[in-house]
Scaffold this motif. Structure first.
Motif, PDB file in Angstrom:
ATOM      1  N   TRP A   1      25.203  28.051   5.126  1.00 53.85           N
ATOM      2  CA  TRP A   1      25.126  29.424   4.631  1.00 53.85           C
ATOM      3  C   TRP A   1      25.035  29.428   3.106  1.00 53.85           C
ATOM      4  O   TRP A   1      25.653  28.614   2.430  1.00 53.85           O
ATOM      5  N   HIS A   2      24.276  30.392   2.583  1.00 56.33           N
ATOM      6  CA  HIS A   2      24.174  30.646   1.143  1.00 56.33           C
ATOM      7  C   HIS A   2      24.830  31.998   0.894  1.00 56.33           C
ATOM      8  O   HIS A   2      24.389  33.013   1.434  1.00 56.33           O
TER       9      HIS A   2
ATOM     10  N   ASP B   1      18.819  34.228   9.089  1.00 57.18           N
ATOM     11  CA  ASP B   1      20.024  34.958   9.501  1.00 57.18           C
ATOM     12  C   ASP B   1      20.624  35.616   8.270  1.00 57.18           C
ATOM     13  O   ASP B   1      20.617  35.037   7.175  1.00 57.18           O
ATOM     14  N   LEU B   2      21.190  36.810   8.465  1.00 51.65           N
ATOM     15  CA  LEU B   2      21.844  37.548   7.401  1.00 51.65           C
ATOM     16  C   LEU B   2      23.111  38.159   7.981  1.00 51.65           C
ATOM     17  O   LEU B   2      23.057  38.838   9.003  1.00 51.65           O
ATOM     18  N   VAL B   3      24.269  37.866   7.359  1.00 53.95           N
ATOM     19  CA  VAL B   3      25.538  38.353   7.901  1.00 53.95           C
ATOM     20  C   VAL B   3      26.527  38.625   6.773  1.00 53.95           C
ATOM     21  O   VAL B   3      26.499  37.953   5.741  1.00 53.95           O
ATOM     22  N   GLY B   4      27.374  39.640   6.958  1.00 54.46           N
ATOM     23  CA  GLY B   4      28.424  39.937   5.992  1.00 54.46           C
ATOM     24  C   GLY B   4      28.794  41.406   6.006  1.00 54.46           C
ATOM     25  O   GLY B   4      28.143  42.226   6.654  1.00 54.46           O
ATOM     26  N   VAL B   5      29.853  41.733   5.294  1.00 53.38           N
ATOM     27  CA  VAL B   5      30.311  43.119   5.179  1.00 53.38           C
ATOM     28  C   VAL B   5      30.382  43.444   3.692  1.00 53.38           C
ATOM     29  O   VAL B   5      31.128  42.816   2.941  1.00 53.38           O
ATOM     30  N   VAL B   6      29.567  44.433   3.266  1.00 57.77           N
ATOM     31  CA  VAL B   6      29.478  44.795   1.858  1.00 57.77           C
ATOM     32  C   VAL B   6      29.785  46.274   1.668  1.00 57.77           C
ATOM     33  O   VAL B   6      29.712  47.066   2.610  1.00 57.77           O
TER      34      VAL B   6
ATOM     35  N   SER C   1      38.431  39.791   2.391  1.00 56.67           N
ATOM     36  CA  SER C   1      39.184  39.345   3.556  1.00 56.67           C
ATOM     37  C   SER C   1      39.744  40.538   4.333  1.00 56.67           C
ATOM     38  O   SER C   1      40.191  41.515   3.718  1.00 56.67           O
ATOM     39  N   PRO C   2      39.664  40.520   5.645  1.00 55.80           N
ATOM     40  CA  PRO C   2      39.283  39.429   6.532  1.00 55.80           C
ATOM     41  C   PRO C   2      37.802  39.421   6.891  1.00 55.80           C
ATOM     42  O   PRO C   2      37.380  38.677   7.775  1.00 55.80           O
ATOM     43  N   TRP C   3      36.993  40.254   6.227  1.00 58.95           N
ATOM     44  CA  TRP C   3      35.580  40.364   6.576  1.00 58.95           C
ATOM     45  C   TRP C   3      34.753  39.252   5.928  1.00 58.95           C
ATOM     46  O   TRP C   3      35.063  38.813   4.817  1.00 58.95           O
ATOM     47  N   PRO C   4      33.663  38.822   6.587  1.00 58.08           N
ATOM     48  CA  PRO C   4      32.840  37.751   6.016  1.00 58.08           C
ATOM     49  C   PRO C   4      32.055  38.215   4.794  1.00 58.08           C
ATOM     50  O   PRO C   4      31.605  39.360   4.724  1.00 58.08           O
ATOM     51  N   ALA C   5      31.918  37.310   3.830  1.00 59.97           N
ATOM     52  CA  ALA C   5      31.098  37.566   2.647  1.00 59.97           C
ATOM     53  C   ALA C   5      29.627  37.566   3.053  1.00 59.97           C
ATOM     54  O   ALA C   5      29.235  36.910   4.020  1.00 59.97           O
ATOM     55  N   LEU C   6      28.799  38.304   2.321  1.00 56.05           N
ATOM     56  CA  LEU C   6      27.373  38.385   2.625  1.00 56.05           C
ATOM     57  C   LEU C   6      26.718  37.021   2.403  1.00 56.05           C
ATOM     58  O   LEU C   6      26.853  36.420   1.334  1.00 56.05           O
ATOM     59  N   ALA C   7      26.023  36.541   3.431  1.00 57.07           N
ATOM     60  CA  ALA C   7      25.409  35.216   3.371  1.00 57.07           C
ATOM     61  C   ALA C   7      24.099  35.212   4.151  1.00 57.07           C
ATOM     62  O   ALA C   7      23.865  36.054   5.015  1.00 57.07           O
ATOM     63  N   PHE C   8      23.247  34.238   3.847  1.00 57.69           N
ATOM     64  CA  PHE C   8      21.960  34.084   4.526  1.00 57.69           C
ATOM     65  C   PHE C   8      21.681  32.601   4.721  1.00 57.69           C
ATOM     66  O   PHE C   8      22.268  31.752   4.042  1.00 57.69           O
ATOM     67  N   ARG C   9      20.781  32.297   5.654  1.00 61.96           N
ATOM     68  CA  ARG C   9      20.378  30.905   5.896  1.00 61.96           C
ATOM     69  C   ARG C   9      19.109  30.896   6.736  1.00 61.96           C
ATOM     70  O   ARG C   9      18.778  31.871   7.404  1.00 61.96           O
ATOM     71  N   HIS C  10      18.404  29.752   6.692  1.00 63.26           N
ATOM     72  CA  HIS C  10      17.324  29.487   7.648  1.00 63.26           C
ATOM     73  C   HIS C  10      17.997  28.966   8.905  1.00 63.26           C
ATOM     74  O   HIS C  10      18.710  27.960   8.851  1.00 63.26           O
ATOM     75  N   ARG C  11      17.837  29.668  10.015  1.00 62.19           N
ATOM     76  CA  ARG C  11      18.421  29.179  11.266  1.00 62.19           C
ATOM     77  C   ARG C  11      17.507  28.153  11.911  1.00 62.19           C
ATOM     78  O   ARG C  11      17.934  27.151  12.434  1.00 62.19           O
ATOM     79  N   GLU C  12      16.248  28.444  11.913  1.00 61.72           N
ATOM     80  CA  GLU C  12      15.227  27.541  12.433  1.00 61.72           C
ATOM     81  C   GLU C  12      13.944  27.921  11.732  1.00 61.72           C
ATOM     82  O   GLU C  12      13.908  28.907  10.992  1.00 61.72           O
ATOM     83  N   ALA C  13      12.886  27.187  11.968  1.00 60.63           N
ATOM     84  CA  ALA C  13      11.630  27.457  11.282  1.00 60.63           C
ATOM     85  C   ALA C  13      11.211  28.914  11.460  1.00 60.63           C
ATOM     86  O   ALA C  13      11.040  29.387  12.575  1.00 60.63           O
TER      87      ALA C  13
END
Length: 135
Positions: free
Chosen positions: A18-19, A57-62, A41-53
């Motif tokens: 995750w980035h 993915d983008l996830v977090g609570v802002v 906390s306890p919510w996830p920080a905003l992050a992104f990543r390449h899941r596959e080619a």
């Protein structure tokens, strides 16, 4: 992407790490737009990543800290879709939840549509295709 074995005969891919937006080590130079921040906390920080080619993915609570244009952050070049795409998210405003859209442009701008009011909490969890053209 590397592959690893967990059970005999089954191979699972391992994803990119995750980035985290705004993190000087893992964020790939990303920063939050004006008046946006992680809820914490306890919510996830905003992050992104390449899941596959071709899939990001983008996830977090802002949260919006003041009235803002809605631009949460800008994705690095290799994470941007080829044309504008949308992803649903849940917005909490004044104790009321509603479904909203996250707009992700080909320039990398990630905008929380109709969610730029101070105190809005946005629950983001989803993915999008980099190549948005139909097969």
């Amino acid at each position: 992407m590397t592959l690893r074995r967990r059970r005999p005969g089954l191979v699972y891919p391992t994803w990119e790490d995750w980035h985290y937006v705004g993190d000087g080590t893992t964020g790939l130079g990303t920063t939050f737009g004006t008046d946006w921040t992680n809820v914490g906390s306890p919510w996830p920080a905003l992050a992104f990543r390449h899941r596959e080619a071709g899939v990001v993915d983008l996830v977090g609570v802002v949260q919006a800290r003041a009235v803002t244009t809605g631009e949460v952050f800008t994705l690095p070049a290799s994470y941007r879709p080829t044309e504008q795409t949308f992803m649903p998210f849940i917005r909490l405003r004044s104790a009321s939840n509603s479904g909203q859209l996250l707009s992700i442009s080909d320039t990398g701008q990630v905008v929380a549509v109709n969610s730029g009011v101070s105190g809005d909490v946005n629950y983001i969890s989803g993915n999008f295709f980099i190549d948005t053209a139909a097969p």
